[in-house]
Design a protein around this motif. Structure first.
Motif, PDB file in Angstrom:
ATOM      1  N   SER A 254       0.820  -1.201   0.000  1.00 60.39           N
ATOM      2  CA  SER A 254       0.000   0.000   0.000  1.00 60.39           C
ATOM      3  C   SER A 254       0.862   1.263   0.000  1.00 60.39           C
ATOM      4  CB  SER A 254      -0.924   0.028   1.222  1.00 60.39           C
ATOM      5  OG  SER A 254      -1.640   1.244   1.288  1.00 60.39           O
ATOM      6  N   ILE A 255       0.404   2.267  -0.755  1.00 56.70           N
ATOM      7  CA  ILE A 255       1.080   3.572  -0.748  1.00 56.70           C
ATOM      8  C   ILE A 255       0.128   4.660  -0.244  1.00 56.70           C
ATOM      9  CG2 ILE A 255       2.710   2.981  -2.576  1.00 56.70           C
ATOM     10  CD1 ILE A 255       0.887   4.477  -4.544  1.00 56.70           C
ATOM     11  N   GLU A 256      -1.007   4.252   0.308  1.00 59.00           N
ATOM     12  CA  GLU A 256      -1.975   5.207   0.850  1.00 59.00           C
ATOM     13  C   GLU A 256      -1.757   5.332   2.354  1.00 59.00           C
ATOM     14  OE1 GLU A 256      -6.830   5.840   1.204  1.00 59.00           O
ATOM     15  OE2 GLU A 256      -5.988   4.421  -0.254  1.00 59.00           O
ATOM     16  N   PRO A 257      -1.469   6.517   2.863  1.00 56.78           N
ATOM     17  CA  PRO A 257      -1.127   6.661   4.290  1.00 56.78           C
ATOM     18  C   PRO A 257      -2.333   6.437   5.200  1.00 56.78           C
ATOM     19  CG  PRO A 257      -1.290   8.819   3.252  1.00 56.78           C
ATOM     20  CD  PRO A 257      -1.413   7.816   2.153  1.00 56.78           C
ATOM     21  N   PRO A 258      -2.203   5.572   6.213  1.00 57.91           N
ATOM     22  CA  PRO A 258      -3.270   5.417   7.199  1.00 57.91           C
ATOM     23  C   PRO A 258      -3.206   6.479   8.293  1.00 57.91           C
ATOM     24  CG  PRO A 258      -1.558   3.799   7.593  1.00 57.91           C
ATOM     25  CD  PRO A 258      -1.151   4.558   6.374  1.00 57.91           C
ATOM     26  N   PHE A 259      -2.074   7.191   8.384  1.00 54.28           N
ATOM     27  CA  PHE A 259      -1.873   8.181   9.439  1.00 54.28           C
ATOM     28  C   PHE A 259      -1.326   9.481   8.859  1.00 54.28           C
ATOM     29  CE2 PHE A 259      -0.661   3.924  11.098  1.00 54.28           C
ATOM     30  CZ  PHE A 259      -1.787   3.693  11.873  1.00 54.28           C
ATOM     31  N   SER A 260      -1.456  10.536   9.634  1.00 55.05           N
ATOM     32  CA  SER A 260      -0.870  11.817   9.241  1.00 55.05           C
ATOM     33  C   SER A 260       0.649  11.759   9.348  1.00 55.05           C
ATOM     34  CB  SER A 260      -1.406  12.941  10.136  1.00 55.05           C
ATOM     35  OG  SER A 260      -0.941  12.774  11.475  1.00 55.05           O
ATOM     36  N   ASP A 261       1.314  12.632   8.601  1.00 51.41           N
ATOM     37  CA  ASP A 261       2.775  12.694   8.686  1.00 51.41           C
ATOM     38  C   ASP A 261       3.237  13.019  10.097  1.00 51.41           C
ATOM     39  OD1 ASP A 261       2.965  12.089   6.018  1.00 51.41           O
ATOM     40  OD2 ASP A 261       3.912  13.981   5.422  1.00 51.41           O
TER      41      ASP A 261
END
Length: 330
Positions: A254-261
């Motif tokens: 996956s390249i979709e972030p589950p969390f904020s930076d």
């Protein structure tokens, strides 16, 4: 005196309570992503328990801060988790993460209680230790059932008592060394696991972080963890002591972030702090000079990495108040 008839919180008490609040808001976000994407039902039950514990802590801390007229820390929340993001890690990693954070919680809460004076604060940490102990035991038991748990190497039982009478027992900074003590092996094994968790988390995060600067920072942290694991393995191998590793394929594509930076950066700094604490404990239990020196080098490397992470946080305008508040109470 405060309005609830307790003495004011000491700096030690305030620091541990504040840091617990911050860690639990972050942990809750992590566990919510795990909950949304886990497939194994037994692992899901432990995640549910972890969420319940984090929520209980946050409720107790919020009530305490309000009674003491202390500002509620600006933790992590809905804006820091992307609920529809696909899984970034495998179920095996979820279980290993729960085990790792459970062990960290046990260390943290026992120390926090030991430096607390107020009875109500000591009672809180006593409760939280018990809750975390239950979750940790469940995670270890399930890891053993699934064959994920990595045991420390076995040694022959001693059949006699021997006394050290030679300074060579302390070893040399260079050259041939005596065999490792059981306690030295124990610390090396534990820190291999600590670094494995950190390396996996940071590698996964570097895959999805939006900011190129943060992505590069996370990649650097993962490389540090990988290098430190190699260092520990080499010390074990030089002493003809093997240590198994089963950390493969724990990150998805996956390249979709589950969390904020900002949550991922905070987690990176927290993992660095945990590793530094574990390495410091290991120095105290390692008699050989070369091992102590190696840990000191690794601590310096992690401290430099954590400092760079703190500087990155300070560069982000919206994060300054969070770090500033944390610094002021330590």
């Amino acid at each position: 005196m405060s309005t609830n008839r307790h003495p004011r919180l000491t700096a030690s008490e305030l620091a541990t309570l504040w840091n617990t609040y911050m860690a639990d808001t972050m942990g809750k976000c992590m566990l919510l992503h795990f909950k949304n994407t886990v497939e194994d039902k037994k692992t899901e039950k432990i995640i549910d328990l972890g969420l319940k514990i984090a929520e209980n802590h946050l409720e107790s801390l919020t009530e305490l801060f309000q009674k003491e007229q202390i500002a509620i820390p600006q933790g992590f929340g809905e804006n820091d988790i992307h609920k529809n993001a696909p899984r970034l890690f495998s179920d095996e990693f979820y279980l290993r993460y729960l085990e790792h954070m459970g062990r960290t919680g046990l260390n943290t809460y026992s120390l926090a209680k030991a430096i607390a004076a107020r009875k109500d604060i000591r009672e809180l940490y006593k409760l939280w230790y018990s809750q975390t102990e239950t979750m940790y035991d469940l995670a270890v038991d399930l890891s053993l059932e699934y064959g994920f748990y990595v045991r420390s190497p076995y040694l022959d039982y001693p059949d006699e008592v021997l006394f050290v009478e030679d300074n060579d027992f302390l070893g040399q900074f260079l050259g041939k060394q005596r065999p490792l003590l059981a306690i030295e092996i124990a610390h090396l094994g534990t820190n291999i696991e600590v670094c494995h968790v950190g390396q996996t988390v940071l590698l996964g995060f570097s895959q999805v972080a939006k900011s190129q600067e943060i992505r590069t920072f996370l990649q650097r942290g993962s490389k540090i963890g990988k290098k430190q694991i190699k260092t520990f393995f080499e010390i074990l191998q030089d002493s003809n002591t093997s240590y198994p590793s089963t950390w493969d394929s724990l990150i998805t594509g996956s390249i979709e972030p589950p969390f904020s930076d900002k949550l991922m950066l905070f987690q990176a700094n927290l993992l660095s702090a945990i590793a530094i604490a574990d390495f410091g404990t290991a120095i105290g239990g390692s008699v050989r000079k070369d091992i102590g020196l190696e840990y000191a080098k690794l601590i310096a490397e992690l401290a430099s990495y954590a400092e760079d992470g703190a500087k990155m946080i300070l560069k982000k305008g919206g994060w300054k108040s969070r770090l500033k508040s944390t610094i002021e109470i330590n």
